[in-house]
Structure formats: structure tokens, C-alpha cells
Design an enzyme around this catalytic site. Structure first.
Site, PDB file in Angstrom:
ATOM      1  N   PHE B 130      28.475   3.414  82.266  1.00 20.35           N
ATOM      2  CA  PHE B 130      27.498   3.203  83.331  1.00 20.35           C
ATOM      3  C   PHE B 130      27.732   1.812  83.931  1.00 20.35           C
ATOM      4  O   PHE B 130      27.821   0.818  83.205  1.00 20.35           O
ATOM      5  CB  PHE B 130      26.069   3.339  82.816  1.00 20.35           C
ATOM      6  CG  PHE B 130      25.077   3.342  83.937  1.00 20.35           C
ATOM      7  CD1 PHE B 130      24.993   4.422  84.799  1.00 20.35           C
ATOM      8  CD2 PHE B 130      24.260   2.256  84.170  1.00 20.35           C
ATOM      9  CE1 PHE B 130      24.106   4.425  85.866  1.00 20.35           C
ATOM     10  CE2 PHE B 130      23.367   2.245  85.237  1.00 20.35           C
ATOM     11  CZ  PHE B 130      23.293   3.332  86.082  1.00 20.35           C
ATOM     12  N   ASP B 200      25.436   1.332  73.764  1.00 18.94           N
ATOM     13  CA  ASP B 200      24.357   1.634  74.708  1.00 18.94           C
ATOM     14  C   ASP B 200      23.890   3.061  74.423  1.00 18.94           C
ATOM     15  O   ASP B 200      24.683   4.010  74.521  1.00 18.94           O
ATOM     16  CB  ASP B 200      24.872   1.489  76.147  1.00 18.94           C
ATOM     17  CG  ASP B 200      23.782   1.757  77.189  1.00 18.94           C
ATOM     18  OD1 ASP B 200      22.756   2.396  76.849  1.00 18.94           O
ATOM     19  OD2 ASP B 200      23.963   1.356  78.345  1.00 18.94           O
ATOM     20  N   TYR B 225      13.137   5.251  79.818  1.00 18.60           N
ATOM     21  CA  TYR B 225      12.624   6.216  80.803  1.00 18.60           C
ATOM     22  C   TYR B 225      13.437   7.493  80.907  1.00 18.60           C
ATOM     23  O   TYR B 225      13.170   8.294  81.794  1.00 18.60           O
ATOM     24  CB  TYR B 225      12.464   5.559  82.175  1.00 18.60           C
ATOM     25  CG  TYR B 225      13.680   4.878  82.764  1.00 18.60           C
ATOM     26  CD1 TYR B 225      14.644   5.609  83.437  1.00 18.60           C
ATOM     27  CD2 TYR B 225      13.844   3.503  82.671  1.00 18.60           C
ATOM     28  CE1 TYR B 225      15.750   4.987  83.991  1.00 18.60           C
ATOM     29  CE2 TYR B 225      14.942   2.868  83.220  1.00 18.60           C
ATOM     30  CZ  TYR B 225      15.891   3.608  83.882  1.00 18.60           C
ATOM     31  OH  TYR B 225      16.979   2.991  84.426  1.00 18.60           O
ATOM     32  N   LYS B 226      14.425   7.677  80.049  1.00 24.61           N
ATOM     33  CA  LYS B 226      15.197   8.922  80.073  1.00 24.61           C
ATOM     34  C   LYS B 226      14.624   9.867  79.006  1.00 24.61           C
ATOM     35  O   LYS B 226      13.520  10.388  79.176  1.00 24.61           O
ATOM     36  CB  LYS B 226      16.677   8.603  79.882  1.00 24.61           C
ATOM     37  CG  LYS B 226      17.247   7.721  81.014  1.00 24.61           C
ATOM     38  CD  LYS B 226      18.707   7.392  80.768  1.00 24.61           C
ATOM     39  CE  LYS B 226      19.240   6.408  81.805  1.00 24.61           C
ATOM     40  NZ  LYS B 226      19.322   6.986  83.160  1.00 24.61           N
ATOM     41  N   ARG B 413      25.000  17.555  87.705  1.00 24.82           N
ATOM     42  CA  ARG B 413      24.598  17.115  86.371  1.00 24.82           C
ATOM     43  C   ARG B 413      23.261  17.728  85.991  1.00 24.82           C
ATOM     44  O   ARG B 413      22.296  17.645  86.761  1.00 24.82           O
ATOM     45  CB  ARG B 413      24.515  15.581  86.374  1.00 24.82           C
ATOM     46  CG  ARG B 413      24.335  14.968  85.011  1.00 24.82           C
ATOM     47  CD  ARG B 413      24.423  13.456  85.105  1.00 24.82           C
ATOM     48  NE  ARG B 413      23.265  12.863  85.758  1.00 24.82           N
ATOM     49  CZ  ARG B 413      22.821  11.620  85.543  1.00 24.82           C
ATOM     50  NH1 ARG B 413      23.470  10.827  84.707  1.00 24.82           N
ATOM     51  NH2 ARG B 413      21.775  11.157  86.165  1.00 24.82           N
TER      52      ARG B 413
END
Lengths: 454, 454
Positions: B130, B200, B225-226, B413
């Protein structure tokens, strides 16, 4: 001629800002003199926060990054704050914490100074600056082989003569004493001495007029949850003078500071201007509450804005000082905050110089390892702490800050937010203080520091 | 034998985690396959957030720092997250953003490596990591005179042979492809090669079993928040192996990381353990929502915890892959995510290798300077983007990620959160995909990238 309660009511009756109080929901039994630590809740906040949670997050889900403007929120709220601090649109971002923003600003200032004035490697600040500012500077200096020098306010002019001075880092209004610096004069003097200036506006933004552009300051940071009424731990803000904004990367080069964050390129290309002072994703629910808080201050704009708020703030603190001196005389209270308007923020601090007899020790000691912040010895500390507790028990909420045993006494600290405080509130607060002192109720065991575990 | 809708209903009927769906409030017309980007809203969140705003902030005001436990919240929520990532209590803090936490972790790893293995000055990461992770590392390398080397996943083993390698920084589950690394094996290999490993967990925490302690990892960060369902921009977390936690300061040495934050001493003394990885004041309203989100994942503990969630996640993604291959055959879709369970996270990514005919160009071009993230050219990109838009219009929310023109294609995705997704949802999602492809409705002008302004 002494001031009476009737006089205070008369002042309220003709207060042009009186209606702004209705923007807040403050418990009826509370006189809130701690808006300098955590601003009161805007009446608009619960519904707005509920909307973000239930509609924007719950119903619209991921689409709200676009449809609710989440991604632009730090810039949008930053522009709103800019109007309160003499900053141009597009120069301020609401993001991260004050400490993190200070790290960005100080790091950038270090880089710019090293490039333009090599051979300077000192940061000067005030010994009684809010500690997190000093810690961030200390860590940066340790990392870079720089030196942090701490001085008293009256030593700043002398410190500017140091030709190794790179950065002067000051908090505009002191968190303990409420003393305010002359931002324009100090910035000018520092520039003349070849130094950059980083200002912390934690106790200024929304509290006193600030003119960053007019003062030609270099960097500024500030707090969202004090006089901006943004809620507990609200995001902070950072401002960078446009002439510096694109001169370097700041080290927290996260994707929100990228020129094209959604291009997902592996290499960092900083965005133009202040946007590069963003780092990672921001807490939208807290940011929405901050927007409500900033809106309460902006609501004063049609009524004269920060200048009108400042007039009322000075009238409130003048009144508080006068009433304390009239009605609480003989109890050993002294004024710590400067009496001179130009040197006073929006708070009043008192020390108690006559240490009253210590109350009998009762109850158990706090557990080993319990936070000790409220239990530092200092002249009058037992009294100052207990008086604040006794006032809180009466619904008059101020706070206590321990002295440092090095010239800074323990203090009783009272913040005055003109948005939601009236003149009769000041009268009532002083009456409670007088009663607490005269009755000796502050000596009750429950107000003693020994009972405080946090 | 092909799978039928009835088969999917039967799987739902015997799903031991079925009841967990009731912990969420998801619009009835939505099949939410984007929990890997923003987790859905827990049903408990609106009331809990309202309580923080109205009672803790509005009524109790400044007292809530103690009475509502605000000051301890990052540690408390950190300990809750710790249970999901194989971490001991007292080793994880919920705070700041993932990017900021990565800066702390990488900086500390740099310091530790420089001290214990001087002469190593390379950080290795994946080219398709990312981007914010790469940007933070790039900025740190620039600052320290280190080098960031980007490799493909199959080149990691070779990269470990580099005797200048100090830190291997990887995201456990790739944000684009959903490919998962073997954390234990890679950590062991990196340690054998003399490198530290920073993980991560943005797409892992709450999504797949993670055992940081078992893998003996060095540092980890992750997102709130995922799959932790903490709300938009929820605070992130950072974990430090206890053997490293007290070896150095991390550079964001704010007051919340001080040993005695309320002693207000001018010099920094880092707190023991993970607490020193805090910096400034945290956004309490967003943090309260994060606690609600973490609680939804912890609610699976009596039902088998992360192992049970993983079983269901794999069953959901297996089903999705099988149904796409059965029912959408002939439309040029290819599986990007690894088929092998041990290498798959909780998402499935598809590319479209046959580029469908471009739709007629209609409407105006996006304004100059509009975000361009959704408009990168790539093989099949027009199709991938438009198909995702057509699915969203039908209430099937996945997302599109542009390719990089260097071997990583544009992708569709789909994230599968076993807490709130059922097997019939997967059936329905694939049916919508089939209909979008067969009908050609994705070619409608409104789904074309040219219409996207953000």
C-alpha cells in the site's frame, strides 16, 4: 464602588453576544470555567455526529468518501479555522494531534533553517511551555544533534542574540499562567535575528484574535478541543506560511499528503501547498464534531467576530479579577495572570500564597504507580488542589495545575469562554469561591489530594 | 455438479456464525463487499457514540477524562485488538493513523538496527505494498540517508541475502490482490538474515488469524476502519515486541507517551512498554466507535474466534470464486487472488483480460485538477471500472483499483467479512455480476470513468 450581582445582570442584558450561549448545551447546575481544557458541547454536535454515524457510515458506507466529502474534510475545516487565526484559505489543515503537527512543523523548520542558515542548530522555547511541545522538540533535537534551550519569558530577547538560534518555538498564550506573547513583535525580532518562529495556538485559536499573516509567522499549530469546542481529543490543526509550504517534505509523508493519493504510485510526490502536511486517514466522526465546534466561533462573525469575543473575554476576566480581589480578600489568593490586557489570554490563574493548615490525613494512600499528576508538592498546593475540588463539587468547574518547585507555583486555573459564559456566571463563581474559602469546606477530607487516584 | 441458490441457503442455515450478522446495521438493499476498505457499522455504534457526545462530553465535560476512562482508552482498545492478533496484553495501543504509527515503528526499527547491526541501511518492501507504507519509508530513508528497495513477492527471499538489509517491511495481506504472506516463515528467515520485520496488518486484523507473538515479529501496525469495523478514519494501532519496546524513544515523543504525563515536567521520560508509542491526545468519539467495532470481532470468541471466522471467510471466498467461474465464464474475468488457502486473505480480486469495446464518449470531461485516481489507463480498465460502478448501482458494493501499467492489472476487488456476509449474499452478488456482464449494462454512459469527478 463595589460591583453587585445587579451590575452583572445589567452587563448580561446588554451583552451583544448573549444569544451565542444558546449554541451550547451546558448542564444547568454547572458554571463551566474549563473551556480552555475541553470546550463545552455545541448543541448541534449530537445530531451532526449521529448523521455521520447512522447515515454517512451506516447507510452510505464507502460511498461517503465522495458523497459526504470526507476526503476534503481536513481542508474544509482547516479553511474554517483559518478565518479565526488570520490565515488565508488553503493554508491550514485540520488533522492529527497538536503534538504530531508540531513534529511536522518543527521538522520542516529545521530543514528550511539548515538549508538557508547552515550552522544554526538551536531551538529556543519557554521553560513553562506546555510539556508536549518541549518533548517533541527534545526528541527532534536528540535525533538531529541539535540543542533545545529553555528560557524564561523575559530571557527571550536575550536568547535571540544567539547566532546558533535556528527556531524560536513558543506557545502564544501560556497554558498555566494565561500570559500572552506579542506575536507580531516577537516574530519580527526573531526574523531580524535570523530565526524561524513556530507558534502553538492551543490557548489562542477561538480565544483571542490571532493574525498569523499579519505577523508573518512561519509555522503554527493548535488544538481543536479547547476554545474551538471540537470535542474530546478533536483533531488539531497546522498552518504553514505559503512561502514555506512547498520548500520541503515534512517527514510524515503519508498518502493524504500525496499529490495524487488515488493514483497509488509507489513513489511519494508531495501535494502542492498545505495539503502535504496531511499524513494518514483522519477520524471522520471526531472531525465532524470539530466542525460543529468551529461553527460556534464562526457564529460570532456577524456580531463582530474575534474582536467582539475578545472584548467580552477581557470584560469577563477583568470582572473575575475585580470580584476575587473585592470579595475573597484576606484568603491569600494572588493573581498569576498578567493584569495588562495586551498580555492576558482568556483565562485567569490564581495562586494561594498563604498555605492553610493541612487537613488531617484520612483514608488510604493512592495505590503504588497511580498517576501522580495531581499530587506534586508546592507552596500552597494542598490548598489550591482542595479549593478546586470543593468548587467542582459545587458545579464550578475550573482546574488545578501543580507547580514545579522552580518558581512556578501551584495554581487554580479558570478559563472564560465568552461564547457561553455570562457576567452573572462570573459573579456566581466568585461567590462559590468566597464561600469555599470562608467556610473552610475545602478542608474536608474528600477534597484532599490523598483521595485522588487519578 | 454446479452450486445452486438452495445450496447457499443450506450453508447459511448451518452457519454457526450466522447470528453475528445481527450485530450490524446494513441497508437491506445492499450486499456489502467493501469491508476491506470501510467496515460496516455495528448496531451498537450510534448509541455508544451518542453517549460519548451527550453524556461524557456534554454533561460530564472535563471530568470524563477520569470518570469515563478517556485517558486509558487507547490502551484498553489496544488490549482488545491484541486478542485478535496474537499479542499479549499491554503490547498494543489504539492510536493515531496507520501511517503515523508506521513512522514510529520504522523509526524505532531503524534505531535498533543501527545500534545492533551497524552498517545496514536498506529497507526492503514490496513494490505493490500500500503506497502510504512506501511513502513513509521513502521519507525516512531520505532523512537518514538510507535506501528503500522495492521488490516483487517472489524476490523477497533473494533480497534477504543482502547484507545491507536492516528492515523488511511488508503488508501481511496485499491490499490489491488479497495475497497473504507466511508471517512466521518470512519473519524467521528475515531474523536469520539479521533483519528486523515490520508488518502492516491493515487487511489482516479481524480478517485472518494473526499470531505476532508466535511469529516473533518485531513491529506491527494496523488499521481500525477495515475489518475491525471502527468507522471512517478510526484510530489505527501499533504493536511492539516487548523485547524492543523499551530499547529506544520513538521520535513522536508526545506527552501521552511520557512516564508521568500529568507531572508536566519539561523533560521527556518515556513511559515503560508500549505506552511510549503514544504521542498526543486521541479523538475520543472516533475511538469509542472503534471499540464498538472491535467488539463485533471479539463477539466471535465464544463461537471459535478468528479460527471460526477464517473458516467461514475461506468458504465465502471459495464459493465466490467457484460461482464466478461457473456462472460468469466467457466474459474475460481472471482470478488475481491466490487460490491456495494459505496464501489468500479475506478478499477476492478479479481482472478483466478481454477489454470490451469502449463506450461512446458522452458528457463533459472532469474539471481540470479533479482527482484522477479512478482514471488510470490499464488493460481492461474501462471495463473493470464500469463493471464495479454498475454493480454499485445494483447495491453490490465492491471497489475498483487501477493497475500500474507495470504488471499489475486493473482489478475488481471484493472483500468478504464473515461477520456480516452469508452464502446467499455471495450467490446474489455473483448473479448481479453475471447480469451486468451479460446485459452489457456496464457500458451505459453513467458508469464510464469520464463521468467520475472524484
Amino acid at each position: 464602588m463595589t460591583t453587585t450581582r445587579q451590575d452583572c445582570r445589567a452587563l448580561d442584558a446588554k451583552d451583544p453576544l448573549r444569544a451565542l450561549r444558546d449554541l451550547f448545551d451546558i448542564p444547568a447546575d454547572t458554571i463551566y470555567l474549563d473551556g480552555n481544557s475541553l470546550g463545552a458541547m455545541p448543541r448541534s454536535a449530537p445530531a451532526r455526529v449521529a448523521e455521520v454515524v447512522t447515515r454517512e457510515w451506516g447507510r452510505d458506507l464507502i460511498r461517503s468518501w465522495n458523497s459526504a466529502g470526507w476526503f476534503e474534510m481536513p481542508r474544509k475545516v482547516g479553511d474554517q479555522i483559518a478565518r479565526l487565526i488570520g490565515a488565508a484559505p488553503g493554508t491550514t489543515i485540520a488533522t492529527d494531534s497538536t503534538s504530531v503537527n508540531l513534529f511536522k512543523a518543527l521538522s520542516a523548520a529545521q530543514r528550511i533553517s539548515a538549508e538557508t542558515r547552515p550552522g544554526r542548530w538551536r531551538i529556543v522555547s519557554e521553560r513553562s511551555n506546555f510539556p508536549t511541545d518541549l518533548y517533541i522538540a527534545e526528541a527532534l533535537c536528540k535525533d538531529k544533534g541539535w540543542e533545545l534551550v529553555l528560557v524564561e519569558p523575559h530571557e527571550i530577547a536575550e536568547a535571540l542574540k544567539d547566532e546558533k538560534l535556528a527556531i524560536l518555538m513558543l506557545t502564544h498564550v501560556n497554558y498555566r499562567t494565561g500570559a500572552m506573547h506579542d506575536m507580531a513583535a516577537i516574530t519580527q525580532a526573531a526574523h531580524a535575528a535570523g530565526a524561524l518562529v513556530v507558534w502553538d495556538l492551543a490557548h489562542s485559536a477561538g480565544a483571542v484574535p490571532v493574525d498569523l499573516s499579519g505577523a508573518d509567522a512561519d509555522f503554527a499549530v493548535g488544538c481543536g478541543y479547547k476554545y474551538l469546542n471540537g470535542g474530546p481529543g478533536a483533531p488539531a490543526f497546522v498552518w504553514v506560511n505559503p512561502r514555506h509550504a512547498e520548500r520541503c517534505w515534512q517527514p510524515l509523508a503519508g498518502w493524504w499528503g500525496h499529490d495524487k493519493p488515488f493514483a497509488f504510485t509507489p513513489d511519494y510526490q508531495p501535494a502542492p501547498g498545505i495539503v502535504r502536511y496531511q499524513c494518514g486517514t483522519q477520524p471522520m466522526i471526531s472531525l465532524a464534531a470539530l466542525e460543529c465546534g468551529v461553527a460556534t466561533v464562526l457564529a460570532a462573525e456577524p456580531l463582530g467576530g474575534m474582536a467582539a469575543l475578545r472584548r467580552k473575554s477581557l470584560a469577563l476576566t477583568d470582572l473575575f479579577i475585580a470580584l476575587v480581589e473585592e470579595r475573597c480578600a484576606g484568603h491569600g489568593l494572588s493573581l498569576v495572570t498578567p493584569r495588562e490586557h495586551a498580555r492576558r489570554g482568556s483565562q485567569v490563574c490564581l495562586s494561594i500564597t498563604v498555605s492553610p493548615p493541612a487537613p488531617p490525613l484520612r483514608g488510604s494512600l493512592p495505590p503504588e504507580g497511580a498517576p501522580t499528576g495531581l499530587g506534586r508538592p508546592g507552596a500552597g498546593g494542598e490548598g489550591a488542589y482542595a479549593i478546586v475540588q470543593a468548587l467542582i463539587a459545587r458545579g464550578v468547574i475550573g482546574d488545578y495545575r501543580a507547580g514545579d518547585g522552580a518558581g512556578h507555583p501551584d495554581i487554580l486555573r479558570f478559563g472564560f469562554t465568552p461564547l457561553y459564559l455570562g457576567f452573572e456566571d462570573v459573579w456566581n463563581a466568585v461567590e462559590h469561591l468566597r464561600e469555599v474559602l470562608q467556610s473552610g469546606e475545602w478542608q474536608r477530607p474528600e477534597f484532599n489530594r490523598q483521595h485522588a487516584v487519578t
